[in-house]
Write a protein that holds these residues in place. Structure first.
Motif, PDB file in Angstrom:
ATOM      1  N   GLU A 170       0.844  -1.197   0.000  1.00 51.30           N
ATOM      2  CA  GLU A 170       0.000   0.000   0.000  1.00 51.30           C
ATOM      3  C   GLU A 170       0.875   1.240   0.000  1.00 51.30           C
ATOM      4  N   LYS A 171       0.675   2.100  -0.995  1.00 52.59           N
ATOM      5  CA  LYS A 171       1.470   3.319  -1.105  1.00 52.59           C
ATOM      6  C   LYS A 171       0.614   4.570  -1.106  1.00 52.59           C
ATOM      7  N   ARG A 172      -0.717   4.407  -1.042  1.00 48.98           N
ATOM      8  CA  ARG A 172      -1.602   5.572  -1.078  1.00 48.98           C
ATOM      9  C   ARG A 172      -1.661   6.249   0.290  1.00 48.98           C
ATOM     10  N   SER A 173      -1.902   7.554   0.270  1.00 47.24           N
ATOM     11  CA  SER A 173      -2.002   8.322   1.510  1.00 47.24           C
ATOM     12  C   SER A 173      -3.329   8.012   2.207  1.00 47.24           C
ATOM     13  N   ARG A 174      -3.421   8.372   3.488  1.00 48.78           N
ATOM     14  CA  ARG A 174      -4.667   8.154   4.242  1.00 48.78           C
ATOM     15  C   ARG A 174      -5.837   8.917   3.618  1.00 48.78           C
ATOM     16  N   ASP A 175      -5.579  10.136   3.181  1.00 48.55           N
ATOM     17  CA  ASP A 175      -6.640  10.932   2.558  1.00 48.55           C
ATOM     18  C   ASP A 175      -7.170  10.252   1.300  1.00 48.55           C
ATOM     19  N   ARG A 176      -6.254   9.768   0.485  1.00 47.21           N
ATOM     20  CA  ARG A 176      -6.681   9.105  -0.750  1.00 47.21           C
ATOM     21  C   ARG A 176      -7.441   7.817  -0.440  1.00 47.21           C
ATOM     22  N   LEU A 177      -7.003   7.073   0.563  1.00 51.26           N
ATOM     23  CA  LEU A 177      -7.705   5.844   0.951  1.00 51.26           C
ATOM     24  C   LEU A 177      -9.134   6.152   1.408  1.00 51.26           C
ATOM     25  N   GLN A 178      -9.292   7.215   2.196  1.00 50.12           N
ATOM     26  CA  GLN A 178     -10.635   7.587   2.656  1.00 50.12           C
ATOM     27  C   GLN A 178     -11.520   8.006   1.495  1.00 50.12           C
ATOM     28  N   GLN A 179     -10.961   8.759   0.554  1.00 54.59           N
ATOM     29  CA  GLN A 179     -11.732   9.169  -0.621  1.00 54.59           C
ATOM     30  C   GLN A 179     -12.174   7.953  -1.427  1.00 54.59           C
ATOM     31  N   GLU A 180     -11.283   6.995  -1.602  1.00 53.86           N
ATOM     32  CA  GLU A 180     -11.621   5.817  -2.393  1.00 53.86           C
ATOM     33  C   GLU A 180     -12.610   4.912  -1.668  1.00 53.86           C
ATOM     34  N   ARG A 181     -12.515   4.822  -0.330  1.00 56.91           N
ATOM     35  CA  ARG A 181     -13.504   4.039   0.427  1.00 56.91           C
ATOM     36  C   ARG A 181     -14.897   4.642   0.294  1.00 56.91           C
ATOM     37  N   HIS A 182     -14.949   5.977   0.284  1.00 56.51           N
ATOM     38  CA  HIS A 182     -16.233   6.647   0.122  1.00 56.51           C
ATOM     39  C   HIS A 182     -16.768   6.462  -1.301  1.00 56.51           C
ATOM     40  N   LYS A 183     -15.889   6.547  -2.266  1.00 52.10           N
ATOM     41  CA  LYS A 183     -16.286   6.416  -3.678  1.00 52.10           C
ATOM     42  C   LYS A 183     -16.631   4.974  -4.046  1.00 52.10           C
TER      43      LYS A 183
END
Length: 130
Positions: free
Chosen positions: A69-82
């Motif tokens: 996993e190389k994505r940032s926490r912010d990006r992970l949260q955005q993708e979980r929401h999407k």
């Protein structure tokens, strides 16, 4: 002066857009596009399984990618929401996989019992009653 070698990313990019639009890009814009999108195309995953299954009215595809996993926490949260994990379709697929795994395990236990003559629960109960 020697002509520069064609860039695979730029060639693939231009193949996807209309020629009139491609002619409007300057070298600086192409460099920025390559920096932005080129990295995504070159990333390798530890596991990269892709399967396409044709059906009469279109097909389905399965992709399993695994890696660090190389994505940032912010990006992970955005993708979980999407893309939420718990949807009806995902639930059906997960249930199907769990059912297949349970069936395989029970089948393996049954085959091992038959081949090794391990007594089953009903046979043990009959021995205990006697």
């Amino acid at each position: 002066m020697k002509p520069s070698k064609p860039d695979p990313f730029i060639e693939q990019f231009f193949a996807r857009i209309p020629p009139k639009t491609a002619a409007t890009f300057n070298p600086n814009q192409l460099d920025i596009l390559k920096q932005t999108f080129g990295n995504r195309a070159s990333k390798k995953h530890a596991v990269d399984l892709r399967l396409s299954m044709p059906f009469p009215k279109g097909g389905f595809y399965w992709v399993l990618l695994m890696g660090r996993e190389k994505r940032s926490r912010d990006r992970l949260q955005q993708e979980r929401h999407k893309h939420p994990l718990w949807t009806v379709a995902n639930g059906l697929v997960i249930s199907g996989f769990l059912l297949m795994i349970a069936t395989a395990l029970l089948g393996t236990v049954f085959i091992l019992e038959e081949r090794t003559d391990v007594p089953t629960n009903s046979e043990i109960n009959n021995v205990v009653k006697e």
